[in-house]
Write a protein that holds these residues in place. Structure first.
Motif, PDB file in Angstrom:
ATOM      1  N   UNK A 300      12.284 -10.561  -9.531  1.00  0.00           N
ATOM      2  CA  UNK A 300      11.841  -9.307  -8.783  1.00  0.00           C
ATOM      3  C   UNK A 300      10.966  -8.493  -9.703  1.00  0.00           C
ATOM      4  N   UNK A 301      10.094  -7.891  -9.225  1.00  0.00           N
ATOM      5  CA  UNK A 301       9.229  -6.955  -9.884  1.00  0.00           C
ATOM      6  C   UNK A 301       9.581  -5.570  -9.374  1.00  0.00           C
ATOM      7  N   UNK A 302       8.898  -4.565  -9.953  1.00  0.00           N
ATOM      8  CA  UNK A 302       9.186  -3.170  -9.584  1.00  0.00           C
ATOM      9  C   UNK A 302       7.866  -2.419  -9.624  1.00  0.00           C
ATOM     10  N   UNK A 303       7.636  -1.547  -8.639  1.00  0.00           N
ATOM     11  CA  UNK A 303       6.378  -0.802  -8.553  1.00  0.00           C
ATOM     12  C   UNK A 303       6.343   0.296  -9.627  1.00  0.00           C
ATOM     13  N   UNK A 304       5.224   0.346 -10.417  1.00  0.00           N
ATOM     14  CA  UNK A 304       5.175   1.283 -11.540  1.00  0.00           C
ATOM     15  C   UNK A 304       4.806   2.707 -11.106  1.00  0.00           C
ATOM     16  N   UNK A 305       4.005   2.828 -10.042  1.00  0.00           N
ATOM     17  CA  UNK A 305       3.590   4.172  -9.576  1.00  0.00           C
ATOM     18  C   UNK A 305       3.594   4.192  -8.064  1.00  0.00           C
ATOM     19  N   UNK A 306       3.576   5.425  -7.473  1.00  0.00           N
ATOM     20  CA  UNK A 306       3.407   5.527  -6.019  1.00  0.00           C
ATOM     21  C   UNK A 306       2.090   4.845  -5.668  1.00  0.00           C
ATOM     22  N   UNK A 307       2.049   4.114  -4.592  1.00  0.00           N
ATOM     23  CA  UNK A 307       0.764   3.557  -4.193  1.00  0.00           C
ATOM     24  C   UNK A 307       0.753   3.180  -2.719  1.00  0.00           C
ATOM     25  N   UNK A 308      -0.438   2.869  -2.212  1.00  0.00           N
ATOM     26  CA  UNK A 308      -0.584   2.480  -0.810  1.00  0.00           C
ATOM     27  C   UNK A 308      -0.924   1.001  -0.771  1.00  0.00           C
ATOM     28  N   UNK A 309      -0.073   0.223  -0.098  1.00  0.00           N
ATOM     29  CA  UNK A 309      -0.300  -1.215   0.006  1.00  0.00           C
ATOM     30  C   UNK A 309      -0.344  -1.567   1.484  1.00  0.00           C
ATOM     31  N   UNK A 310      -1.427  -2.169   1.916  1.00  0.00           N
ATOM     32  CA  UNK A 310      -1.640  -2.518   3.318  1.00  0.00           C
ATOM     33  C   UNK A 310      -1.450  -1.303   4.222  1.00  0.00           C
ATOM     34  N   UNK A 311      -1.875  -0.143   3.741  1.00  0.00           N
ATOM     35  CA  UNK A 311      -1.785   1.078   4.541  1.00  0.00           C
ATOM     36  C   UNK A 311      -0.431   1.765   4.485  1.00  0.00           C
ATOM     37  N   UNK A 312       0.527   1.162   3.791  1.00  0.00           N
ATOM     38  CA  UNK A 312       1.863   1.755   3.717  1.00  0.00           C
ATOM     39  C   UNK A 312       2.030   2.526   2.416  1.00  0.00           C
ATOM     40  N   UNK A 313       2.699   3.689   2.472  1.00  0.00           N
ATOM     41  CA  UNK A 313       2.949   4.483   1.264  1.00  0.00           C
ATOM     42  C   UNK A 313       4.250   4.030   0.624  1.00  0.00           C
ATOM     43  N   UNK A 314       4.140   3.612  -0.624  1.00  0.00           N
ATOM     44  CA  UNK A 314       5.337   3.126  -1.303  1.00  0.00           C
ATOM     45  C   UNK A 314       5.598   3.929  -2.557  1.00  0.00           C
ATOM     46  N   UNK A 315       6.883   4.137  -2.851  1.00  0.00           N
ATOM     47  CA  UNK A 315       7.251   4.994  -3.981  1.00  0.00           C
ATOM     48  C   UNK A 315       7.399   4.182  -5.263  1.00  0.00           C
ATOM     49  N   UNK A 316       7.083   4.819  -6.403  1.00  0.00           N
ATOM     50  CA  UNK A 316       7.315   4.183  -7.713  1.00  0.00           C
ATOM     51  C   UNK A 316       8.778   3.754  -7.780  1.00  0.00           C
ATOM     52  N   UNK A 317       9.042   2.616  -8.409  1.00  0.00           N
ATOM     53  CA  UNK A 317      10.426   2.162  -8.560  1.00  0.00           C
ATOM     54  C   UNK A 317      10.867   1.224  -7.448  1.00  0.00           C
ATOM     55  N   UNK A 318      10.008   1.073  -6.402  1.00  0.00           N
ATOM     56  CA  UNK A 318      10.378   0.144  -5.329  1.00  0.00           C
ATOM     57  C   UNK A 318      10.435  -1.279  -5.903  1.00  0.00           C
ATOM     58  N   UNK A 319      11.527  -1.986  -5.616  1.00  0.00           N
ATOM     59  CA  UNK A 319      11.598  -3.388  -6.038  1.00  0.00           C
ATOM     60  C   UNK A 319      10.561  -4.192  -5.251  1.00  0.00           C
ATOM     61  N   UNK A 320      10.032  -5.227  -5.854  1.00  0.00           N
ATOM     62  CA  UNK A 320       9.092  -6.098  -5.144  1.00  0.00           C
ATOM     63  C   UNK A 320       9.687  -7.512  -5.094  1.00  0.00           C
ATOM     64  N   UNK A 321       9.940  -8.005  -3.912  1.00  0.00           N
ATOM     65  CA  UNK A 321      10.402  -9.388  -3.773  1.00  0.00           C
ATOM     66  C   UNK A 321       9.331 -10.203  -3.064  1.00  0.00           C
ATOM     67  N   UNK A 322       8.771 -11.175  -3.768  1.00  0.00           N
ATOM     68  CA  UNK A 322       7.829 -12.067  -3.102  1.00  0.00           C
ATOM     69  C   UNK A 322       8.622 -13.286  -2.671  1.00  0.00           C
ATOM     70  N   UNK A 323       8.769 -13.460  -1.383  1.00  0.00           N
ATOM     71  CA  UNK A 323       9.591 -14.563  -0.894  1.00  0.00           C
ATOM     72  C   UNK A 323       8.748 -15.832  -0.816  1.00  0.00           C
ATOM     73  N   UNK A 324       8.688 -16.549  -1.966  1.00  0.00           N
ATOM     74  CA  UNK A 324       7.862 -17.762  -2.064  1.00  0.00           C
ATOM     75  C   UNK A 324       8.287 -18.786  -1.020  1.00  0.00           C
ATOM     76  N   UNK A 325       9.564 -18.826  -0.729  1.00  0.00           N
ATOM     77  CA  UNK A 325      10.107 -19.776   0.237  1.00  0.00           C
ATOM     78  C   UNK A 325       9.537 -19.486   1.623  1.00  0.00           C
ATOM     79  N   UNK A 326       9.514 -18.163   2.008  1.00  0.00           N
ATOM     80  CA  UNK A 326       8.992 -17.783   3.327  1.00  0.00           C
ATOM     81  C   UNK A 326       7.489 -18.027   3.404  1.00  0.00           C
ATOM     82  N   UNK A 327       6.775 -17.776   2.292  1.00  0.00           N
ATOM     83  CA  UNK A 327       5.319 -17.961   2.302  1.00  0.00           C
ATOM     84  C   UNK A 327       4.992 -19.437   2.528  1.00  0.00           C
ATOM     85  N   UNK A 328       5.749 -20.308   1.871  1.00  0.00           N
ATOM     86  CA  UNK A 328       5.529 -21.753   2.027  1.00  0.00           C
ATOM     87  C   UNK A 328       5.920 -22.263   3.408  1.00  0.00           C
TER      88      UNK A 328
END
Ligand code: HEM
Length: 426
Positions: A300-328
């Motif tokens: 898991x990764x973690x967002x370092x600062x507040x930011x906008x991703x795909x138009x969504x506002x996300x807060x610093x500290x949000x965990x990031x889970x890239x579901x490689x299994x779902x992408x495949x």
């Protein structure tokens, strides 16, 4: 996390408490939203409803990659916001969303989640994988790549891989003479472990990796102090990163091949046509179907600062889970995503697929896997020799379709039971 979720699932004592909290939370929420002048609402990604305090923790289940994929499909959401206890977590489930994240926000998601107990396990975050981004991480990663994991270094270890793979072939021939079963999970783990041990501690190419690190410690030229803990941490990276992962890949490939005899035959035909006897690394370039099979098998990764991703506002500290299994297995990207069909990769290499974010088995961006070449070199040679030198059958006349493909999710998604098979040399 799976462990926690499983226990939350089973605990009847917790249920009344959870329902009490839910009701209290609902009423307080109603009260505050009717009395306070709330700040403007943020545009947040879709979220499945959760419970107070634990959020969506109870929904994770035993196999988070499957539960998360099912959630993303149910809400048709490339990105979703979950709540894991008090922490928000962004769940990324399509290649397009992963591309947006890693192409446009790579730096922001380049830090790992900081959990004190886990950091202690990794010598206070001195391993490459656990270190926060910055000078130390850059230097540690560059040291591992330069001395162990670069394409050039990986090639220089060819003789180690060849010797270790030949030993496996000899052991399998002996097992076959005794009529003994082969534990393919164990074969793959031992081989990856032996290869890493020899290149990290052995003196294959003059100096071992440990020698290089000790020299760096002594002369201090790099400007980065490498203490005992740093050295131990980097070795841990190589063992943790390099053993289970590679072994799991080989295990899944062999399990899929045993379950799909037609694909096994096609691969055996290719390997035996290209190589006579033991397969050596030069033969691997001409085994295109082998690469398709491996690619088809392969978060898991973690967002370092507040930011906008795909138009969504996300807060610093949000965990990031890239579901490689779902992408495949994205049904909008792949036909029959749950079928084992190596041919889907017939006209594209791993690099093409990784650049297009069609598959992300090695993660992505600056924190992507440092040992990809190392892993593939070891796995390809072993698999080619296993299928090229032997015919395979399930023990006791077992049928391909009866092979138990149950998963065990932690630390990597591997088979729940060891993969046992009978080898017959050809
Ligand atoms: C099939 C085998 C392998 C797979 C599937 C795999 C997968 C991964 C993944 C998914 C990550 C996290 C990437 C991210 O956060 O985006 C990672 C990181 C890493 N892997 Fe691998 N890996 C494999 C083999 C290896 C090997 C053989 C080594 C070393 C000998 C290795 C060393 C590392 C290191 C050091 C990191 C941390 C990189 C960083 O944080 O800068 N891996 N790997």
């Amino acid at each position: 996390m799976g462990f926690l979720a499983q226990h939350l699932h089973c605990s009847f004592l917790l249920l009344p408490a959870i329902f009490f909290c839910s009701a209290a939370y609902f009423l307080l929420n109603r009260y505050y939203s009717s009395t306070s002048s709330a700040p403007p609402k943020k545009h947040l990604p879709p979220s499945p409803p959760g419970l107070p305090v634990i959020g969506n923790l109870h929904q994770i289940g035993r196999h988070p990659h499957r539960t998360f994929a099912a959630l993303a499909r149910r809400y048709a959401a490339p990105v979703m916001l979950l709540r894991l206890g008090s922490r928000p977590a962004l769940l990324v489930s399509t290649g397009a969303a992963a591309r947006e994240l890693f192409k446009n926000h790579d730096l922001l998601v380049s830090t790992r989640v900081r959990i004190k107990t886990i950091e202690k396990l990794f010598y206070d975050a001195k391993t490459v994988a656990s270190a926060p981004p910055g000078d130390y991480w850059r230097h540690a990663r560059a040291t591992c790549v330069l001395h162990l994991l670069s394409n050039k270094r990986v090639q220089s270890f060819a003789s180690v891989r060849a010797q270790e793979t030949n030993l496996v072939v000899e052991r399998l021939v002996a097992a076959s003479r005794r009529g003994a079963r082969v534990d393919l999970s164990d074969v793959a783990t031992c081989l990856s472990n032996d290869v890493i041990c020899r290149v990290a501690f052995g003196e294959e190419e003059g100096k071992s990796f440990v020698d290089v690190l000790l020299e760096e410690q002594k002369d201090g030229k790099s400007g980065h102090f490498l203490g005992r803990d740093n050295i131990k941490a980097l070795l841990l990276d190589m063992f943790v990163g390099g053993t289970d992962t590679t072994a799991t890949l080989v295990e899944w490939v062999m399990a899929e091949l045993l379950r799909h005899p037609d694909i096994m035959n096609k691969l055996q035909h290719e390997v035996r046509t290209v190589a006579k006897g033991n397969v050596n690394e030069n033969d691997l370039d001409n085994m295109t179907y082998l690469k398709q099979v491996i690619l088809e098998t392969l978060a898991p990764r973690e967002l370092m600062e507040d930011c906008t991703i795909m138009g969504y506002n996300l807060a610093a500290g949000t965990f990031i889970f890239t579901n490689a299994w779902a992408i495949g297995r994205d049904p909008n990207r792949w036909a029959d995503p749950d079928e084992f069909q190596p041919e889907r990769f017939a006209n594209r290499s791993l690099d093409d697929s990784v650049h297009a974010f069609d598959v992300v088995p090695f993660g992505a961006g600056r924190r992507g896997c440092a040992g990809r070449s190392f892993a593939l070199a070891t796995a390809e040679l072993l698999i080619a020799n296993l299928v090229g030198r032997f015919d395979w059958a399930l023990p006791d006349g077992g049928k391909a379709e009866d092979l138990d493909m149950s998963e065990c999710t932690l630390p990597t998604i591997h088979l729940r039971y060891p993969l046992l098979a009978m080898a017959t040399p050809v």
